[in-house]
Motif scaffolding. Structure first.
Motif, PDB file in Angstrom:
ATOM      1  N   ILE A 196       0.863  -1.183   0.000  1.00 22.00           N
ATOM      2  CA  ILE A 196       0.000   0.000   0.000  1.00 22.00           C
ATOM      3  C   ILE A 196       0.897   1.229   0.000  1.00 22.00           C
ATOM      4  O   ILE A 196       1.708   1.424   0.913  1.00 22.00           O
ATOM      5  CB  ILE A 196      -0.931   0.023   1.230  1.00 22.00           C
ATOM      6  CG1 ILE A 196      -1.840  -1.217   1.240  1.00 22.00           C
ATOM      7  CG2 ILE A 196      -1.769   1.298   1.236  1.00 22.00           C
ATOM      8  CD1 ILE A 196      -2.745  -1.306   2.459  1.00 22.00           C
ATOM      9  N   ALA A 197       0.754   2.065  -1.009  1.00 20.49           N
ATOM     10  CA  ALA A 197       1.560   3.281  -1.119  1.00 20.49           C
ATOM     11  C   ALA A 197       0.886   4.434  -0.392  1.00 20.49           C
ATOM     12  O   ALA A 197      -0.340   4.490  -0.276  1.00 20.49           O
ATOM     13  CB  ALA A 197       1.765   3.646  -2.590  1.00 20.49           C
ATOM     14  N   VAL A 198       1.706   5.351   0.119  1.00 21.57           N
ATOM     15  CA  VAL A 198       1.210   6.563   0.768  1.00 21.57           C
ATOM     16  C   VAL A 198       1.862   7.757   0.090  1.00 21.57           C
ATOM     17  O   VAL A 198       3.083   7.787  -0.101  1.00 21.57           O
ATOM     18  CB  VAL A 198       1.531   6.575   2.278  1.00 21.57           C
ATOM     19  CG1 VAL A 198       1.113   7.902   2.907  1.00 21.57           C
ATOM     20  CG2 VAL A 198       0.841   5.416   2.978  1.00 21.57           C
ATOM     21  N   PHE A 199       1.036   8.733  -0.277  1.00 20.40           N
ATOM     22  CA  PHE A 199       1.519   9.920  -0.983  1.00 20.40           C
ATOM     23  C   PHE A 199       0.856  11.153  -0.387  1.00 20.40           C
ATOM     24  O   PHE A 199      -0.318  11.129  -0.045  1.00 20.40           O
ATOM     25  CB  PHE A 199       1.182   9.822  -2.476  1.00 20.40           C
ATOM     26  CG  PHE A 199       1.559  11.034  -3.282  1.00 20.40           C
ATOM     27  CD1 PHE A 199       2.837  11.160  -3.822  1.00 20.40           C
ATOM     28  CD2 PHE A 199       0.648  12.058  -3.504  1.00 20.40           C
ATOM     29  CE1 PHE A 199       3.188  12.276  -4.557  1.00 20.40           C
ATOM     30  CE2 PHE A 199       0.987  13.179  -4.240  1.00 20.40           C
ATOM     31  CZ  PHE A 199       2.268  13.287  -4.770  1.00 20.40           C
ATOM     32  N   GLY A 200       1.609  12.237  -0.308  1.00 26.03           N
ATOM     33  CA  GLY A 200       1.036  13.506   0.147  1.00 26.03           C
ATOM     34  C   GLY A 200       1.990  14.247   1.062  1.00 26.03           C
ATOM     35  O   GLY A 200       3.083  13.772   1.378  1.00 26.03           O
ATOM     36  N   VAL A 246       4.606   1.502   1.533  1.00 26.69           N
ATOM     37  CA  VAL A 246       5.428   2.006   0.426  1.00 26.69           C
ATOM     38  C   VAL A 246       5.306   3.531   0.397  1.00 26.69           C
ATOM     39  O   VAL A 246       4.367   4.077  -0.192  1.00 26.69           O
ATOM     40  CB  VAL A 246       4.992   1.414  -0.931  1.00 26.69           C
ATOM     41  CG1 VAL A 246       5.938   1.876  -2.044  1.00 26.69           C
ATOM     42  CG2 VAL A 246       4.939  -0.111  -0.870  1.00 26.69           C
ATOM     43  N   PRO A 247       6.209   4.255   1.056  1.00 30.99           N
ATOM     44  CA  PRO A 247       6.140   5.727   1.041  1.00 30.99           C
ATOM     45  C   PRO A 247       6.596   6.269  -0.313  1.00 30.99           C
ATOM     46  O   PRO A 247       7.589   5.819  -0.878  1.00 30.99           O
ATOM     47  CB  PRO A 247       7.098   6.130   2.163  1.00 30.99           C
ATOM     48  CG  PRO A 247       8.068   4.992   2.266  1.00 30.99           C
ATOM     49  CD  PRO A 247       7.325   3.755   1.880  1.00 30.99           C
ATOM     50  N   ILE A 248       5.849   7.246  -0.817  1.00 31.67           N
ATOM     51  CA  ILE A 248       6.143   7.853  -2.113  1.00 31.67           C
ATOM     52  C   ILE A 248       6.583   9.301  -1.905  1.00 31.67           C
ATOM     53  O   ILE A 248       5.873  10.094  -1.278  1.00 31.67           O
ATOM     54  CB  ILE A 248       4.910   7.817  -3.041  1.00 31.67           C
ATOM     55  CG1 ILE A 248       4.459   6.367  -3.278  1.00 31.67           C
ATOM     56  CG2 ILE A 248       5.218   8.507  -4.366  1.00 31.67           C
ATOM     57  CD1 ILE A 248       5.437   5.513  -4.035  1.00 31.67           C
ATOM     58  N   ASN A 249       7.740   9.631  -2.426  1.00 32.25           N
ATOM     59  CA  ASN A 249       8.284  10.992  -2.314  1.00 32.25           C
ATOM     60  C   ASN A 249       7.450  11.943  -3.163  1.00 32.25           C
ATOM     61  O   ASN A 249       7.379  11.803  -4.386  1.00 32.25           O
ATOM     62  CB  ASN A 249       9.744  10.978  -2.792  1.00 32.25           C
ATOM     63  CG  ASN A 249      10.467  12.269  -2.500  1.00 32.25           C
ATOM     64  OD1 ASN A 249       9.875  13.346  -2.491  1.00 32.25           O
ATOM     65  ND2 ASN A 249      11.771  12.184  -2.296  1.00 32.25           N
ATOM     66  N   ASN A 250       6.793  12.917  -2.523  1.00 32.45           N
ATOM     67  CA  ASN A 250       5.912  13.803  -3.282  1.00 32.45           C
ATOM     68  C   ASN A 250       6.664  14.857  -4.094  1.00 32.45           C
ATOM     69  O   ASN A 250       6.048  15.645  -4.798  1.00 32.45           O
ATOM     70  CB  ASN A 250       4.882  14.477  -2.366  1.00 32.45           C
ATOM     71  CG  ASN A 250       5.519  15.310  -1.273  1.00 32.45           C
ATOM     72  OD1 ASN A 250       6.720  15.565  -1.288  1.00 32.45           O
ATOM     73  ND2 ASN A 250       4.717  15.734  -0.312  1.00 32.45           N
ATOM     74  N   ALA A 256       4.318   0.836 -10.396  1.00 32.96           N
ATOM     75  CA  ALA A 256       4.317  -0.353 -11.255  1.00 32.96           C
ATOM     76  C   ALA A 256       5.371  -1.354 -10.803  1.00 32.96           C
ATOM     77  O   ALA A 256       5.099  -2.557 -10.692  1.00 32.96           O
ATOM     78  CB  ALA A 256       4.545   0.057 -12.711  1.00 32.96           C
ATOM     79  N   ILE A 257       6.590  -0.877 -10.527  1.00 40.79           N
ATOM     80  CA  ILE A 257       7.673  -1.761 -10.089  1.00 40.79           C
ATOM     81  C   ILE A 257       7.326  -2.414  -8.752  1.00 40.79           C
ATOM     82  O   ILE A 257       7.623  -3.591  -8.521  1.00 40.79           O
ATOM     83  CB  ILE A 257       8.995  -0.974  -9.987  1.00 40.79           C
ATOM     84  CG1 ILE A 257       9.473  -0.570 -11.391  1.00 40.79           C
ATOM     85  CG2 ILE A 257      10.074  -1.777  -9.273  1.00 40.79           C
ATOM     86  CD1 ILE A 257      10.638   0.380 -11.392  1.00 40.79           C
ATOM     87  N   ALA A 258       6.691  -1.655  -7.861  1.00 43.57           N
ATOM     88  CA  ALA A 258       6.318  -2.177  -6.546  1.00 43.57           C
ATOM     89  C   ALA A 258       5.111  -3.110  -6.606  1.00 43.57           C
ATOM     90  O   ALA A 258       4.771  -3.728  -5.594  1.00 43.57           O
ATOM     91  CB  ALA A 258       6.024  -1.023  -5.588  1.00 43.57           C
ATOM     92  N   ASP A 259       4.487  -3.203  -7.776  1.00 44.29           N
ATOM     93  CA  ASP A 259       3.267  -4.000  -7.907  1.00 44.29           C
ATOM     94  C   ASP A 259       2.252  -3.556  -6.863  1.00 44.29           C
ATOM     95  O   ASP A 259       1.664  -4.360  -6.138  1.00 44.29           O
ATOM     96  CB  ASP A 259       3.587  -5.493  -7.767  1.00 44.29           C
ATOM     97  CG  ASP A 259       2.403  -6.373  -8.161  1.00 44.29           C
ATOM     98  OD1 ASP A 259       1.544  -5.901  -8.931  1.00 44.29           O
ATOM     99  OD2 ASP A 259       2.326  -7.521  -7.682  1.00 44.29           O
ATOM    100  N   ALA A 264       7.835  -5.620   5.717  1.00 42.71           N
ATOM    101  CA  ALA A 264       7.218  -4.520   6.464  1.00 42.71           C
ATOM    102  C   ALA A 264       7.076  -3.264   5.606  1.00 42.71           C
ATOM    103  O   ALA A 264       6.017  -2.630   5.587  1.00 42.71           O
ATOM    104  CB  ALA A 264       8.033  -4.187   7.704  1.00 42.71           C
ATOM    105  N   TYR A 265       8.147  -2.888   4.918  1.00 46.60           N
ATOM    106  CA  TYR A 265       8.057  -1.713   4.062  1.00 46.60           C
ATOM    107  C   TYR A 265       9.025  -1.816   2.896  1.00 46.60           C
ATOM    108  O   TYR A 265       9.987  -2.595   2.918  1.00 46.60           O
ATOM    109  CB  TYR A 265       8.268  -0.424   4.859  1.00 46.60           C
ATOM    110  CG  TYR A 265       9.622  -0.219   5.503  1.00 46.60           C
ATOM    111  CD1 TYR A 265      10.618   0.545   4.887  1.00 46.60           C
ATOM    112  CD2 TYR A 265       9.907  -0.755   6.760  1.00 46.60           C
ATOM    113  CE1 TYR A 265      11.841   0.757   5.487  1.00 46.60           C
ATOM    114  CE2 TYR A 265      11.131  -0.551   7.371  1.00 46.60           C
ATOM    115  CZ  TYR A 265      12.098   0.206   6.727  1.00 46.60           C
ATOM    116  OH  TYR A 265      13.319   0.413   7.331  1.00 46.60           O
ATOM    117  N   LEU A 266       8.735  -1.046   1.875  1.00 49.61           N
ATOM    118  CA  LEU A 266       9.526  -1.029   0.657  1.00 49.61           C
ATOM    119  C   LEU A 266       9.904   0.415   0.382  1.00 49.61           C
ATOM    120  O   LEU A 266       9.037   1.257   0.172  1.00 49.61           O
ATOM    121  CB  LEU A 266       8.720  -1.604  -0.503  1.00 49.61           C
ATOM    122  CG  LEU A 266       9.391  -1.660  -1.875  1.00 49.61           C
ATOM    123  CD1 LEU A 266      10.612  -2.576  -1.842  1.00 49.61           C
ATOM    124  CD2 LEU A 266       8.395  -2.152  -2.926  1.00 49.61           C
TER     125      LEU A 266
END
Length: 199
Positions: free
Chosen positions: A37-41, A62-66, A78-81, A125-127
């Motif tokens: 599960i990705a998190v963005f913001g 899966v933290p996403i750099n905003n 996509a890579i993280a599926d 746990a995290y990616l």
């Protein structure tokens, strides 16, 4: 203790965290354990809770750099599926692919899922993806055992009797944010999230 934010007066008491994590689990009750599960913001008082709830309930954070360009964000998903993405605020992502389901953080407080899930040390746990803005995104997967060892080591070097508050100010795409957003929960210390001022 509580999680707070530098913008506004919002606070989340530690006593509420397990109830909110259960509400989160009810929202994602049909998602297989181990799903990413990705998190963005932008950062706010909800981010430590989101990171905790994802991992606590057997999913992968899966933290996403905003600050990344939209193209890199889409490549990373996509890579993280990763087919589920939570927006921590009112941020938007352009051209979100059809395979990604979008969620907001307003999970129903009334929804209670009674299952108590305990991930194993071997579970992911995290990616975390590298912070570069060009090239192919490269992810590093950490297990619950890795995370537990890291937090234990922090306890040896960051003596909790020397402070009462942990500041969280790093972009969630950087590895330091794992310490900032989780260590306070681990040692029962308040977390204060520093938000970027409006431009």
């Amino acid at each position: 203790n509580y999680i707070s934010s530098s913008a506004g007066t919002a606070k989340i008491a530690f006593a509420e965290i397990e109830l909110l994590a259960a509400s989160f689990n009810a929202h994602f009750k049909d998602l297989p354990k181990g799903s990413r599960i990705a998190v963005f913001g932008h950062k706010n008082e909800k981010l430590p809770l989101l990171a905790y709830s994802i991992m606590r309930n057997g999913f992968v954070y899966v933290p996403i750099n905003n600050a990344w360009p939209s193209e890199r964000i889409l490549k990373t998903l996509a890579i993280a599926d990763c087919s589920d993405l939570i927006l921590s605020d009112n941020s938007e992502i352009e051209q979100l692919p059809d395979f990604v389901r979008l969620h907001r953080t307003d999970f129903s407080a009334e929804a209670r899922h009674t299952e108590t899930y305990r991930p194993s040390f071997e579970d992911e746990a995290y990616l975390l993806f590298t912070s570069g803005s060009s090239g192919i995104p490269k992810g590093v997967s950490l297990s619950h055992g890795n995370l537990s060892s890291f937090l234990d080591a922090c306890g040896e070097y960051c003596h909790s009797d020397n402070y009462d508050l942990i500041f969280s100010f790093t972009n969630i795409g950087f590895d330091l944010s794992i310490f900032e957003n989780l260590y306070g929960l681990y040692i029962d210390k308040a977390i204060h999230v520093i938000q970027k001022p409006e431009q």
